[in-house]
Design an enzyme around this catalytic site. Structure first.
Site, PDB file in Angstrom:
ATOM      1  NE  ARG A   1      -4.321   1.538   2.053  1.00  0.00           N
ATOM      2  CZ  ARG A   1      -4.635   2.536   2.861  1.00  0.00           C
ATOM      3  NH1 ARG A   1      -3.844   2.810   3.898  1.00  0.00           N
ATOM      4  NH2 ARG A   1      -5.734   3.243   2.678  1.00  0.00           N
TER       5      ARG A   1
ATOM      6  CB  ILE B   1      -5.642   5.702  -0.931  1.00  0.00           C
ATOM      7  CG1 ILE B   1      -5.529   4.184  -1.127  1.00  0.00           C
ATOM      8  CG2 ILE B   1      -5.087   6.113   0.418  1.00  0.00           C
ATOM      9  CD1 ILE B   1      -4.079   3.689  -1.078  1.00  0.00           C
ATOM     10  CB  SER B   2     -10.638   2.905  -0.452  1.00  0.00           C
ATOM     11  OG  SER B   2     -11.400   3.536  -1.438  1.00  0.00           O
ATOM     12  CD  GLN B   3     -12.679   1.987   5.905  1.00  0.00           C
ATOM     13  OE1 GLN B   3     -13.640   2.719   5.793  1.00  0.00           O
ATOM     14  NE2 GLN B   3     -12.423   1.318   7.015  1.00  0.00           N
TER      15      GLN B   3
END
Length: 214
Positions: free
Chosen positions: A31, A57-59
């Site tokens: 990530r 950015i998504s969790q």
């Protein structure tokens, strides 16, 4: 500062993510390659992180949850609408044969390509464009995933699903829900609501009540 191991154990496994293929994909994808330098200390925290110009950015949990719901296998072709920084596409690429991703924001599409180039994943194709119309040249798809919320699911995306395929999307403006659509016939679908969510709204034709001719 959370570690990747804590992300997997505490944010995913303890919250019900159990598919070993999804957990392996979340472990494999780095990530940190998709997060700006000033956010690196927070890279494995379970929340969205800013990546510039009001984009995020998504969790990790929602990325893993959506991947698990799709139940992908290595023979399948996937369309992603909303590439963002490329992280979700990278995770999905570990679970499917190939993924094609469309991003409407030009600088984000370019950022995603730069980020994905840092990996050695060779089954991702990304382009700049309005995902409302899907990607007809490479359709049909076994699965379609949206990472932005339209008011309703665009018809061209449903049309580009294979029979037996599924489409996963956040739907709505103020009160959003995550919806799974199963294509049961040429023009027949079944829909299942999974949980309430909050995503950025889908822009472009989806924002204008877009029309589409099959």
């Amino acid at each position: 500062m959370a570690t990747k191991e804590e992300m997997i154990e505490q944010q995913l496994k303890e919250r019900g993510i159990s598919d070993p293929k999804v957990l392996q994909a979340m472990e494999e994808v780095d990530r940190s390659l998709f997060v700006p330098e000033d956010q690196q200390e927070k890279v494995y925290e379970d929340r969205p992180l800013p990546i510039g110009k009001n984009q995020t950015i998504s969790q990790p949990y929602i990325v893993a949850y959506m991947a698990e719901q799709l139940q992908l296998d290595k023979n399948e072709k996937v369309l992603e609408v909303g590439t963002g920084c490329g992280y979700n596409a990278a995770v999905i690429s570990r679970l499917a044969k190939e993924i094609h991703s469309v991003e409407i924001i030009e600088w984000l599409a370019e950022l995603a390509k730069q980020n994905l180039a840092k990996t050695d994943y060779d089954n991702i194709t990304a382009k700049h464009g309005d995902g409302y119309s899907g990607w007809k040249e490479v359709a049909p798809f076994d699965a379609i995933i949206l990472t932005a919320a339209p008011p309703s699911i665009p018809q061209p995306l449903k049309d580009q699903l294979k029979i037996g395929g599924r489409l996963l999307a956040p739907v709505g403006r103020l009160n959003q829900k995550l919806v799974m659509v199963y294509k049961t016939g040429e023009d027949s679908y079944e829909e299942q609501t999974l949980l309430p969510v909050r995503f950025v709204p889908m822009t472009g034709r989806a924002d204008k009540g877009g029309t589409y001719n099959k």
